[in-house]
Design an enzyme around this catalytic site. Sequence first.
Site, PDB file in Angstrom:
ATOM      1  N   PHE A 122      13.451   7.955  -9.585  1.00  0.00           N
ATOM      2  CA  PHE A 122      13.344   7.177  -8.350  1.00  0.00           C
ATOM      3  C   PHE A 122      13.059   5.733  -8.744  1.00  0.00           C
ATOM      4  O   PHE A 122      12.013   5.451  -9.347  1.00  0.00           O
ATOM      5  CB  PHE A 122      12.185   7.767  -7.553  1.00  0.00           C
ATOM      6  CG  PHE A 122      11.883   7.149  -6.226  1.00  0.00           C
ATOM      7  CD1 PHE A 122      12.720   7.350  -5.144  1.00  0.00           C
ATOM      8  CD2 PHE A 122      10.715   6.420  -6.038  1.00  0.00           C
ATOM      9  CE1 PHE A 122      12.401   6.831  -3.888  1.00  0.00           C
ATOM     10  CE2 PHE A 122      10.390   5.894  -4.795  1.00  0.00           C
ATOM     11  CZ  PHE A 122      11.236   6.106  -3.719  1.00  0.00           C
ATOM     12  N   GLY A 344     -20.789  16.843 -21.936  1.00  0.00           N
ATOM     13  CA  GLY A 344     -21.634  15.966 -22.751  1.00  0.00           C
ATOM     14  C   GLY A 344     -20.822  15.311 -23.860  1.00  0.00           C
ATOM     15  O   GLY A 344     -19.663  14.943 -23.652  1.00  0.00           O
ATOM     16  N   GLU A 368       2.825   6.759  -6.672  1.00  0.00           N
ATOM     17  CA  GLU A 368       3.257   7.164  -5.321  1.00  0.00           C
ATOM     18  C   GLU A 368       2.335   6.562  -4.250  1.00  0.00           C
ATOM     19  O   GLU A 368       2.057   7.170  -3.218  1.00  0.00           O
ATOM     20  CB  GLU A 368       3.394   8.690  -5.222  1.00  0.00           C
ATOM     21  CG  GLU A 368       4.435   9.164  -6.239  1.00  0.00           C
ATOM     22  CD  GLU A 368       5.141  10.458  -5.927  1.00  0.00           C
ATOM     23  OE1 GLU A 368       5.129  10.898  -4.765  1.00  0.00           O
ATOM     24  OE2 GLU A 368       5.755  11.012  -6.857  1.00  0.00           O
TER      25      GLU A 368
HETATM   26  N1  COS Z   1       8.773   7.333   7.469  1.00  0.00           N
HETATM   27  C1  COS Z   1       9.791   6.704   8.079  1.00  0.00           C
HETATM   28  N2  COS Z   1       9.842   5.363   8.238  1.00  0.00           N
HETATM   29  C2  COS Z   1       8.810   4.642   7.758  1.00  0.00           C
HETATM   30  C3  COS Z   1       7.713   5.237   7.122  1.00  0.00           C
HETATM   31  C4  COS Z   1       7.714   6.644   6.987  1.00  0.00           C
HETATM   32  N3  COS Z   1       6.700   7.290   6.394  1.00  0.00           N
HETATM   33  N4  COS Z   1       6.846   4.274   6.767  1.00  0.00           N
HETATM   34  C5  COS Z   1       7.372   3.109   7.165  1.00  0.00           C
HETATM   35  N5  COS Z   1       8.574   3.343   7.771  1.00  0.00           N
HETATM   36  C6  COS Z   1       9.454   2.351   8.396  1.00  0.00           C
HETATM   37  C7  COS Z   1       8.711   1.589   9.477  1.00  0.00           C
HETATM   38  O1  COS Z   1       8.742   2.289  10.710  1.00  0.00           O
HETATM   39  C8  COS Z   1       9.496   0.297   9.537  1.00  0.00           C
HETATM   40  O2  COS Z   1      10.659   0.466  10.288  1.00  0.00           O
HETATM   41  P1  COS Z   1      10.906  -0.419  11.648  1.00  0.00           P
HETATM   42  O3  COS Z   1      10.908  -1.833  11.178  1.00  0.00           O
HETATM   43  O4  COS Z   1      12.237   0.060  12.137  1.00  0.00           O
HETATM   44  O5  COS Z   1       9.766  -0.096  12.536  1.00  0.00           O
HETATM   45  C9  COS Z   1       9.917   0.091   8.085  1.00  0.00           C
HETATM   46  O6  COS Z   1       9.850   1.368   7.451  1.00  0.00           O
HETATM   47  C10 COS Z   1       9.021  -0.888   7.366  1.00  0.00           C
HETATM   48  O7  COS Z   1       7.716  -0.360   7.414  1.00  0.00           O
HETATM   49  P2  COS Z   1       6.425  -1.297   7.360  1.00  0.00           P
HETATM   50  O8  COS Z   1       6.582  -2.435   8.321  1.00  0.00           O
HETATM   51  O9  COS Z   1       5.229  -0.458   7.490  1.00  0.00           O
HETATM   52  O10 COS Z   1       6.555  -1.878   5.860  1.00  0.00           O
HETATM   53  P3  COS Z   1       5.566  -2.740   4.987  1.00  0.00           P
HETATM   54  O11 COS Z   1       6.343  -3.706   4.193  1.00  0.00           O
HETATM   55  O12 COS Z   1       4.455  -3.277   5.826  1.00  0.00           O
HETATM   56  O13 COS Z   1       4.992  -1.694   3.900  1.00  0.00           O
HETATM   57  C11 COS Z   1       3.722   0.049   2.909  1.00  0.00           C
HETATM   58  C12 COS Z   1       4.420  -0.541   4.158  1.00  0.00           C
HETATM   59  C13 COS Z   1       2.648  -0.848   2.345  1.00  0.00           C
HETATM   60  C14 COS Z   1       3.094   1.313   3.444  1.00  0.00           C
HETATM   61  C15 COS Z   1       4.789   0.368   1.832  1.00  0.00           C
HETATM   62  O14 COS Z   1       5.290  -0.807   1.229  1.00  0.00           O
HETATM   63  C16 COS Z   1       4.278   1.286   0.740  1.00  0.00           C
HETATM   64  O15 COS Z   1       4.185   2.507   0.911  1.00  0.00           O
HETATM   65  N6  COS Z   1       3.949   0.702  -0.438  1.00  0.00           N
HETATM   66  C17 COS Z   1       3.605   1.500  -1.597  1.00  0.00           C
HETATM   67  C18 COS Z   1       4.826   1.824  -2.361  1.00  0.00           C
HETATM   68  C19 COS Z   1       4.596   2.968  -3.277  1.00  0.00           C
HETATM   69  O16 COS Z   1       4.066   4.003  -2.902  1.00  0.00           O
HETATM   70  N7  COS Z   1       5.005   2.796  -4.499  1.00  0.00           N
HETATM   71  C20 COS Z   1       4.824   3.820  -5.465  1.00  0.00           C
HETATM   72  C21 COS Z   1       5.856   3.719  -6.488  1.00  0.00           C
HETATM   73  S1  COS Z   1       7.136   4.777  -6.293  1.00  0.00           S
HETATM   74  S2  COS Z   1       6.468   6.304  -7.335  1.00  0.00           S
END
Ligand code: COS
Length: 387
Positions: A122, A344, A368
Amino acid sequence: MIRDQETLNALLASVSRFVRERLVPAENEVSETDRIPDAIISEMKQLGLFGLTIPESYGGLELTMEEEVLVMVEMGKTSPAFRSIFGTTVGIGSQGILMDGTPEQKAEYLPRLASGELISSFALTEPDAGSDAASLRTMAIRDTDDRGDHYIVNGTKRYITNAPQAGIFTLMARTNPADKGASGVSAFIVDARSPGISLGKIDKKMGQRGAHTCDVIFDNCRVPAENLIGHVEGRGFKTAMKVLEKGRIHIAAVCVGVARRMLDDALRYAMDRKQFGQPIAEFQLVQAMLADSQAELYAAHCMVLDAARRRDAGENVSTEASCCKLFASEMCGRVADRAVQIFGGAGYLADYGIERFYRDVRLFRLYEGTSQIQQIVIARNMVRAAR
Ligand code: COS
């Protein structure tokens, strides 16, 4: 889905036996050589571990989330590096194709993923886009000429688990350069042998030796347009979020398994080790560490099963998945710390293995989605629901 309890019990028993008889005895060798023996990978394929989550129609076991959790708790009772080799293929590397791919894309890739012939990785994270995944900069620009309809991909992906073993990447890249946010991102299936892809050197990590990560560099890599997941641009970030949501329950289940193993080892040690004329397990201060660990482990186990069942029932489990990942990974860190304390001085030596787990489990709070990202997802959902 496994249709009867007897078949599920048989699967869990065979995974448990495999862990006990094949994986636990190989833990030190894998850690020392930084490599999982080919014979073990072949046995994993025979057991069906690469196809746990892939539908039966494509050759997998099509486990429900609850069944997957039960298997992962068993798999967790050994070095997490073993899970990692099939973890991306059953999880974050295949689920995007399964959730949002076209019927042709599913038919092309899922059977080979399920058999373990093809390993998928991924590719989301970048040097400057980790927790802020939507800020990713890898570009995939459409280019149609006499060579056909393609996307030209340029950029670097970082910490990509199983990249050295991967046959395909599920890649998140920006197809709309003008759109700097989530809606400019698309998801692709990329053949890992495509010209223009090179790998960085394998990362030297704190733990989880035997599981490999490295950079993946795309330099004018031509990806056929038909490999755009679902043939829809701009949907890649949502695909990634859905995949990660499921992955967070999966990782939480692994945390429960590893914590169980560490606590069982610590209890056995505390029963054997005598100080002041009695086993240290008889001392209340040691018992407090055992009891706190048992209570937290029980809570995490219940949470993970509940979230899995809710997801199977079709509920939105964004909050629950993040609660599980947050609580179970932090719990696992605390249990590891107490286990070292109970051992320990011996807990600090490589010979006893608990030191290796202590390092291995540190990653659970990072990958993740860090604990802080889980907190953000949970709190945002709460605020949204209360508006
Ligand atoms: N399922 C479906 N859609 C989702 C979702 C989910 N679980 N989470 C977010 N979305 C959608 C939102 O609904 C939004 O869509 P709309 O604009 O149509 O409403 C879109 O995705 C963007 O979401 P959001 O505005 O929440 O995005 P952000 O940039 O604010 O980021 C986080 C959200 C911080 C939660 C995200 O960037 C994240 O999970 N970061 C961590 C990444 C990660 O886990 N990396 C690990 C490495 S991979 S092993």
